[in-house]
Design an enzyme around this catalytic site. Sequence first.
Site, PDB file in Angstrom:
ATOM      1  N   ARG A  63      -9.298   3.614  -7.947  1.00  0.00           N
ATOM      2  CA  ARG A  63      -8.812   3.613  -6.570  1.00  0.00           C
ATOM      3  C   ARG A  63     -10.002   3.771  -5.625  1.00  0.00           C
ATOM      4  NH1 ARG A  63      -4.646   2.245  -8.370  1.00  0.00           N
ATOM      5  NH2 ARG A  63      -4.724   0.956  -6.531  1.00  0.00           N
ATOM      6  N   ASN A  75       1.246   3.914  -3.164  1.00  0.00           N
ATOM      7  CA  ASN A  75       0.904   5.334  -3.032  1.00  0.00           C
ATOM      8  C   ASN A  75       2.016   6.231  -3.577  1.00  0.00           C
ATOM      9  OD1 ASN A  75      -1.589   4.859  -2.010  1.00  0.00           O
ATOM     10  ND2 ASN A  75      -1.100   5.396   0.105  1.00  0.00           N
ATOM     11  N   GLU A  84       0.828  -1.212   0.000  1.00  0.00           N
ATOM     12  CA  GLU A  84       0.000   0.000   0.000  1.00  0.00           C
ATOM     13  C   GLU A  84       0.861   1.260   0.000  1.00  0.00           C
ATOM     14  OE1 GLU A  84      -3.073  -0.061  -0.519  1.00  0.00           O
ATOM     15  OE2 GLU A  84      -3.738  -2.037   0.091  1.00  0.00           O
TER      16      GLU A  84
HETATM   17  N1  ATP Z   1       2.943   9.195  -0.989  1.00  0.00           N
HETATM   18  C1  ATP Z   1       1.920  10.032  -1.257  1.00  0.00           C
HETATM   19  N2  ATP Z   1       2.142  11.208  -1.898  1.00  0.00           N
HETATM   20  C2  ATP Z   1       1.109  12.054  -2.177  1.00  0.00           C
HETATM   21  N3  ATP Z   1      -0.188  11.807  -1.856  1.00  0.00           N
HETATM   22  C3  ATP Z   1      -0.470  10.647  -1.231  1.00  0.00           C
HETATM   23  C4  ATP Z   1       0.563   9.699  -0.895  1.00  0.00           C
HETATM   24  N4  ATP Z   1      -0.024   8.661  -0.260  1.00  0.00           N
HETATM   25  C5  ATP Z   1      -1.341   8.935  -0.198  1.00  0.00           C
HETATM   26  N5  ATP Z   1      -1.632  10.125  -0.775  1.00  0.00           N
HETATM   27  C6  ATP Z   1      -2.977  10.776  -0.838  1.00  0.00           C
HETATM   28  O1  ATP Z   1      -3.815  10.158   0.120  1.00  0.00           O
HETATM   29  C7  ATP Z   1      -4.990   9.612  -0.506  1.00  0.00           C
HETATM   30  C8  ATP Z   1      -5.442   8.367   0.218  1.00  0.00           C
HETATM   31  O2  ATP Z   1      -4.500   7.314   0.082  1.00  0.00           O
HETATM   32  P1  ATP Z   1      -4.998   5.799   0.213  1.00  0.00           P
HETATM   33  O3  ATP Z   1      -3.856   4.899  -0.026  1.00  0.00           O
HETATM   34  O4  ATP Z   1      -5.730   5.660   1.517  1.00  0.00           O
HETATM   35  O5  ATP Z   1      -6.094   5.656  -0.943  1.00  0.00           O
HETATM   36  P2  ATP Z   1      -5.845   5.592  -2.520  1.00  0.00           P
HETATM   37  O6  ATP Z   1      -4.423   5.324  -2.811  1.00  0.00           O
HETATM   38  O7  ATP Z   1      -6.430   6.827  -3.099  1.00  0.00           O
HETATM   39  O8  ATP Z   1      -6.737   4.343  -2.949  1.00  0.00           O
HETATM   40  P3  ATP Z   1      -6.340   2.789  -2.732  1.00  0.00           P
HETATM   41  O9  ATP Z   1      -5.156   2.754  -1.804  1.00  0.00           O
HETATM   42  O10 ATP Z   1      -7.553   2.161  -2.127  1.00  0.00           O
HETATM   43  O11 ATP Z   1      -6.027   2.258  -4.061  1.00  0.00           O
HETATM   44  C9  ATP Z   1      -4.599   9.406  -1.953  1.00  0.00           C
HETATM   45  O12 ATP Z   1      -5.709   9.404  -2.827  1.00  0.00           O
HETATM   46  C10 ATP Z   1      -3.672  10.607  -2.188  1.00  0.00           C
HETATM   47  O13 ATP Z   1      -4.415  11.773  -2.427  1.00  0.00           O
HETATM   48 MG    MG Z   2      -3.374   3.810  -1.900  1.00  0.00          MG
END
Ligand code: ATP
Ligand code: MG
Lengths: 104, 149
Positions: free
Chosen positions: B106, B52, B48
């Site tokens: 996502r 990200n 995860e």
């Molecule tokens: N390393 C990062 N750099 C920039 N923004 C991030 C980063 N990690 C997370 N985010 C932000 O936080 C939000 C939530 O992250 P999360 O992993 O919970 O969900 P997601 O990646 O959108 O979906 P999923 O993990 O279910 O595929 C992301 O949509 C993004 O906007």
């Molecule tokens: Mg994610």
Amino acid sequence: MAVRIESSGEGMTAFLTGEIDHHTARQIRETVDAAVEKSKPKNLYLDFSEVGFMDSSGIGLIMGRFKLIQHYGGRLTVTGTSERIAKIISLAGLERLDIFNNAQ
Amino acid sequence: MKAINEMKVTFPSRSSNESFARSVVASFVAQLDPAVDELVDIRTAVSEAVTNCIVHAYPDNIGEVTIVARIYPTGRVVIKVRDKGIGIENIEQAMEPLFTTGGEERYGLGFSVMDSFTDKLKVTSKKGKGTVVTLEKYISMRQRQAKQF
Ligand SMILES: Nc1ncnc2c1ncn2[C@@H]1O[C@H](COP(=O)(O)OP(=O)(O)OP(=O)(O)O)[C@@H](O)[C@H]1O
Ligand SMILES: [Mg+2]
């Protein structure tokens, strides 16, 4: 191959194999969507029994196919989810959807 | 407390490295003789955090992703996943279940998975500078007493 597709009178089954992450989900999505768009089945089954690993990308994969098949007026059924995968599904709050069928 | 072992790996933010990233951390942690479930928890949480970086931190380019993992004598494992990408403006909002800026495919579940599959999750970020996600997991003692720690 991360996915194998079989069709019968019942509908279409996508047998997913291996590890589902953001990288492999793309290939699975493209293959399944192309097959669905071509034959617009009444029923689409996603079979997870050969999936050894899944992260949240698998939820996006399920929900994206759910929307696609609904668009064509069909039904999605998810089968063969392990305890691990079920845990992620319930974290997403999706177990209430009637698409999950482990008895299949 | 001082770490008894440490690993560091840096790789480009290509999606083909997601599986490499979770495997390399799992192999490193294997020396603690974790239970299968503990190892899958770690593999999932790392997947995860790394995804990200690949999807959100570097949306239009390839950047560096660094993982540092440390093992402590108590069986505590601390894993830091770092990027130098766009950063997160509102961390609290980003961590809310189902919050996503990621579009159709996502679901906004990554942080919820990291939180529930580890013992501690910490996120620090600076807009335009990057993000550090710290995952902590205690590996239960099991057969480890038998080994030399
Ligand atoms: N390393 C990062 N750099 C920039 N923004 C991030 C980063 N990690 C997370 N985010 C932000 O936080 C939000 C939530 O992250 P999360 O992993 O919970 O969900 P997601 O990646 O959108 O979906 P999923 O993990 O279910 O595929 C992301 O949509 C993004 O906007
Ligand atoms: Mg994610």
